[in-house]
Every structure is written in structure tokens, then in C-alpha cells.
Design a protein around this motif. Structure first.
Motif, PDB file in Angstrom:
ATOM      1  N   GLY A   1      -5.292  -3.381  11.125  1.00 61.47           N
ATOM      2  CA  GLY A   1      -6.615  -3.328  11.728  1.00 61.47           C
ATOM      3  C   GLY A   1      -7.571  -2.389  11.017  1.00 61.47           C
ATOM      4  O   GLY A   1      -8.719  -2.233  11.438  1.00 61.47           O
ATOM      5  N   TRP A   2      -7.091  -1.791   9.908  1.00 58.09           N
ATOM      6  CA  TRP A   2      -7.901  -0.840   9.161  1.00 58.09           C
ATOM      7  C   TRP A   2      -7.823  -1.129   7.659  1.00 58.09           C
ATOM      8  O   TRP A   2      -6.888  -1.772   7.199  1.00 58.09           O
ATOM      9  CB  TRP A   2      -7.426   0.588   9.411  1.00 58.09           C
ATOM     10  CG  TRP A   2      -7.546   1.040  10.830  1.00 58.09           C
ATOM     11  CD1 TRP A   2      -6.644   0.814  11.839  1.00 58.09           C
ATOM     12  CD2 TRP A   2      -8.616   1.791  11.415  1.00 58.09           C
ATOM     13  NE1 TRP A   2      -7.091   1.378  13.007  1.00 58.09           N
ATOM     14  CE2 TRP A   2      -8.299   1.988  12.780  1.00 58.09           C
ATOM     15  CE3 TRP A   2      -9.807   2.321  10.906  1.00 58.09           C
ATOM     16  CZ2 TRP A   2      -9.127   2.689  13.641  1.00 58.09           C
ATOM     17  CZ3 TRP A   2     -10.636   3.022  11.767  1.00 58.09           C
ATOM     18  CH2 TRP A   2     -10.299   3.196  13.121  1.00 58.09           C
ATOM     19  N   HIS A   3      -8.792  -0.620   6.919  1.00 50.44           N
ATOM     20  CA  HIS A   3      -8.774  -0.718   5.463  1.00 50.44           C
ATOM     21  C   HIS A   3      -9.589   0.439   4.897  1.00 50.44           C
ATOM     22  O   HIS A   3     -10.370   1.078   5.607  1.00 50.44           O
ATOM     23  CB  HIS A   3      -9.338  -2.059   4.990  1.00 50.44           C
ATOM     24  CG  HIS A   3     -10.764  -2.295   5.381  1.00 50.44           C
ATOM     25  ND1 HIS A   3     -11.131  -2.803   6.624  1.00 50.44           N
ATOM     26  CD2 HIS A   3     -11.938  -2.090   4.716  1.00 50.44           C
ATOM     27  CE1 HIS A   3     -12.446  -2.900   6.700  1.00 50.44           C
ATOM     28  NE2 HIS A   3     -12.966  -2.462   5.552  1.00 50.44           N
TER      29      HIS A   3
ATOM     30  N   GLN B   1      -2.265  15.539  -2.028  1.00 46.69           N
ATOM     31  CA  GLN B   1      -2.687  15.227  -3.393  1.00 46.69           C
ATOM     32  C   GLN B   1      -4.193  14.973  -3.402  1.00 46.69           C
ATOM     33  O   GLN B   1      -4.685  14.122  -2.665  1.00 46.69           O
ATOM     34  CB  GLN B   1      -1.939  13.996  -3.919  1.00 46.69           C
ATOM     35  CG  GLN B   1      -0.438  14.202  -4.030  1.00 46.69           C
ATOM     36  CD  GLN B   1       0.240  13.012  -4.688  1.00 46.69           C
ATOM     37  OE1 GLN B   1      -0.173  12.553  -5.750  1.00 46.69           O
ATOM     38  NE2 GLN B   1       1.284  12.496  -4.059  1.00 46.69           N
ATOM     39  N   LYS B   2      -4.896  15.731  -4.208  1.00 46.75           N
ATOM     40  CA  LYS B   2      -6.349  15.652  -4.222  1.00 46.75           C
ATOM     41  C   LYS B   2      -6.857  14.624  -5.222  1.00 46.75           C
ATOM     42  O   LYS B   2      -6.251  14.392  -6.263  1.00 46.75           O
ATOM     43  CB  LYS B   2      -6.960  17.020  -4.548  1.00 46.75           C
ATOM     44  CG  LYS B   2      -6.488  18.144  -3.635  1.00 46.75           C
ATOM     45  CD  LYS B   2      -6.802  17.873  -2.176  1.00 46.75           C
ATOM     46  CE  LYS B   2      -6.326  19.013  -1.286  1.00 46.75           C
ATOM     47  NZ  LYS B   2      -6.518  18.712   0.145  1.00 46.75           N
ATOM     48  N   GLY B   3      -7.984  14.045  -4.885  1.00 49.22           N
ATOM     49  CA  GLY B   3      -8.658  13.125  -5.789  1.00 49.22           C
ATOM     50  C   GLY B   3     -10.144  13.312  -5.622  1.00 49.22           C
ATOM     51  O   GLY B   3     -10.743  12.783  -4.702  1.00 49.22           O
TER      52      GLY B   3
ATOM     53  N   LYS C   1      -6.200  11.742  -2.925  1.00 46.71           N
ATOM     54  CA  LYS C   1      -5.706  10.715  -3.832  1.00 46.71           C
ATOM     55  C   LYS C   1      -5.064   9.603  -3.014  1.00 46.71           C
ATOM     56  O   LYS C   1      -4.251   9.858  -2.125  1.00 46.71           O
ATOM     57  CB  LYS C   1      -4.693  11.311  -4.804  1.00 46.71           C
ATOM     58  CG  LYS C   1      -4.221  10.336  -5.873  1.00 46.71           C
ATOM     59  CD  LYS C   1      -3.272  10.999  -6.854  1.00 46.71           C
ATOM     60  CE  LYS C   1      -2.815  10.029  -7.925  1.00 46.71           C
ATOM     61  NZ  LYS C   1      -1.877  10.656  -8.880  1.00 46.71           N
ATOM     62  N   ASN C   2      -5.452   8.371  -3.286  1.00 48.51           N
ATOM     63  CA  ASN C   2      -4.942   7.198  -2.551  1.00 48.51           C
ATOM     64  C   ASN C   2      -5.283   7.262  -1.056  1.00 48.51           C
ATOM     65  O   ASN C   2      -4.548   6.744  -0.223  1.00 48.51           O
ATOM     66  CB  ASN C   2      -3.424   7.053  -2.720  1.00 48.51           C
ATOM     67  CG  ASN C   2      -3.034   6.757  -4.147  1.00 48.51           C
ATOM     68  OD1 ASN C   2      -3.704   6.011  -4.844  1.00 48.51           O
ATOM     69  ND2 ASN C   2      -1.950   7.381  -4.607  1.00 48.51           N
ATOM     70  N   GLY C   3      -6.408   7.924  -0.749  1.00 48.25           N
ATOM     71  CA  GLY C   3      -6.857   7.995   0.640  1.00 48.25           C
ATOM     72  C   GLY C   3      -8.099   7.153   0.834  1.00 48.25           C
ATOM     73  O   GLY C   3      -8.049   5.938   0.895  1.00 48.25           O
TER      74      GLY C   3
ATOM     75  N   LEU D   1      -2.909   4.600   0.823  1.00 49.87           N
ATOM     76  CA  LEU D   1      -1.530   4.977   1.159  1.00 49.87           C
ATOM     77  C   LEU D   1      -1.409   6.391   1.698  1.00 49.87           C
ATOM     78  O   LEU D   1      -0.387   6.748   2.297  1.00 49.87           O
ATOM     79  CB  LEU D   1      -0.640   4.816  -0.082  1.00 49.87           C
ATOM     80  CG  LEU D   1      -0.501   3.384  -0.620  1.00 49.87           C
ATOM     81  CD1 LEU D   1       0.383   3.374  -1.868  1.00 49.87           C
ATOM     82  CD2 LEU D   1       0.070   2.463   0.453  1.00 49.87           C
ATOM     83  N   ALA D   2      -2.436   7.214   1.505  1.00 52.96           N
ATOM     84  CA  ALA D   2      -2.393   8.571   2.040  1.00 52.96           C
ATOM     85  C   ALA D   2      -2.532   8.591   3.560  1.00 52.96           C
ATOM     86  O   ALA D   2      -2.189   9.581   4.215  1.00 52.96           O
ATOM     87  CB  ALA D   2      -3.483   9.432   1.401  1.00 52.96           C
TER      88      ALA D   2
END
Length: 252
Positions: free
Chosen positions: A57-59, A83-85, A90-92, A68-69
Motif C-alpha cells: 500500500g506504499w511506495h 546508512q546515509k544517502g 540510503k535506499n529510503g 528497503l530502508a
């Protein structure tokens, strides 16, 4: 075969079939619980936006699937920002509801990490060709650690505030590491925030006063900010661990 004997055998067979009782689903506790849950949701008019087990129900903003975070753990939606981006994880990325909402009653709980920052946005227009981030269009109920985060020191940037627009009327937000209950109601341009059982903010969207508020804020840089009357619900990735649970919404 004797006719009388045949009739007797048939009677025994029929009796045996009826004595084999099928599973009584009405007495199955798991089914009853599930049925009761569905009935409760129907009766109140609220639908869960988070099932407590998956990120269905989310993206991620501008993407087909969640980052994936964002992890569903024991009834909690957790952004793992280890993990920062850039300024996000990162991957959030911002977590966006698949559905769009106009008039609604949104209820949820949040908990922020020490020094952390996040936000609950609404009426977000998801068009990355025009709007790089969700906050270019969607107003935000601030989620932040007032004590340790720099935003927590600024007027209209504290936890619960309508970010950079209106401060809440009283200090009712619990500190980092503790759960806060939030209800955001938007109904025919009237916007209300209730936090931990206290009604703390009320304003009108899209009128002349609203336009003045936006013109006096950082959002004046984005002409479409706060203009959309229908849009997505967004949980912001601001590069810090944050937890959300019991997310439900009712269309008004």
C-alpha cells in the motif's frame, strides 16, 4: 440383494455422512477475531494504511516500490537510517501512500530517534518531473526531537507544528523515544490537528489568509505548494530513524 437390507444400508450411510460434522468456523477463534476486526473497521469507517506486517500500500516518492530502508516489524513501520544517502537515508526516500485523499481523518502514532526529524505530509502531488520532493506540494505536520534537533528550537518548526506555517497552541508532544498519537482532519478546507488527545491547531486551507501564510514561509519558492485539494499521504525520510504505527484513515 434383499431390498429391505439395501434400504437399511442406505439409511446407515446417510446417517454416517450427517454425523461427520464439518469444521465450525464460527467457533474458530482466529476467524472470529479476523471477522470482528473487519467489522470494527467497517463500523468506524477507518481503513488501515499499514497492515503491521508488510509495506503493502506504499511506495517511495517517484518510484514503484518502497525503499528497503523502510521495514515492517512487529506492527511498526520503521525507517532504518543507519546508512546515509545525502540528507535522506540510503535506499529510503519518502514513503507515499498508494491512494490519494481529499477530505479525510488520519490517525497514527509516531516515535522519533534522539536528534531525529521526519514529518507527516498530505495532499502531496506526486509528479517528479515538476516536484523533486514531496514537500514541494504537501503541507506537513512536523515530527522532530524538540530537545536535540535544531528544528526543535525554531518557532513553527517544533513537533506537531504545521511546518513553517503555524505553531501548535500548547506543548503536548512527548520527547524522543516515546510514542505520540496524532489525528489530522481535513474536511472541506478546514484543517485540525489533535496530538495526544489535545486539540492544538485549526486553520482554513486555500483562503486569502492561507495564501499569506505560504507567502511568508519558505514555501513561497514553490508556487504550487499547498494548492492541491487531493493528494497522497507521505511519511518523510529526513535521514533519521523514525517509527510509525496504527496508521488508519477515513474518507470524509
Amino acid at each position: 440383494m434383499n431390498k429391505v437390507f439395501l434400504i437399511a444400508l442406505t439409511a446407515i450411510a446417510i446417517s454416517g455422512c450427517h454425523s461427520s460434522t464439518p469444521k465450525n468456523y464460527n467457533n474458530d477463534s482466529s476467524v472470529v477475531a479476523d471477522t470482528n476486526k473487519k467489522t470494527a473497521v467497517t463500523a468506524t469507517g477507518f481503513e488501515p494504511l499499514f497492515d503491521g506486517k508488510t509495506t503493502d500500500g506504499w511506495h517511495a516518492y517517484g518510484k514503484p516500490a518502497p525503499g528497503l530502508a523502510w521495514k515492517a516489524e512487529d506492527g511498526v513501520l520503521h525507517l532504518d537510517a543507519s546508512q546515509k544517502g545525502d540528507w535522506q537515508s540510503k535506499n529510503g526516500g519518502d514513503m507515499v501512500s498508494n491512494g490519494e485523499y481529499e477530505n479525510f481523518d488520519l490517525k497514527l502514532e509516531w516515535k522519533i530517534s534522539k536528534g531525529g526529524n521526519s514529518g507527516i505530509l498530505f495532499h502531496v502531488k506526486e509528479d517528479t518531473t515538476k516536484y523533486k520532493y514531496s514537500y514541494f506540494t504537501g503541507p506537513e505536520c512536523q515530527v522532530v526531537d524538540n530537545k536535540e534537533n535544531e528544528d526543535g528550537k525554531l518557532i513553527k518548526h517544533r513537533a506537531g507544528d504545521l511546518y513553517d506555517l503555524i505553531s501548535i497552541s500548547k506543548e503536548v508532544v512527548k520527547p524522543a523515544g516515546e510514542w505520540n498519537q496524532v489525528e489530522i482532519v481535513c474536511n472541506n478546507s478546514k484543517l485540525d490537528f489533535t496530538i495526544n488527545g489535545e486539540h492544538v491547531l485549526s486553520t482554513t486551507l486555500w483562503d486569502d489568509n492561507w495564501k499569506k501564510l505560504v507567502a511568508g514561509s519558505k514555501f513561497k519558492e514553490w508556487p504550487d505548494f499547498g494548492t492541491f485539494k487531493t493528494g497522497h499521504i507521505v511519511l518523510q525520510d529526513h535521514g533519521a530513524d523514525v517509527w510509525y504505527r496504527n496508521i488508519e484513515i477515513k474518507k470524509l
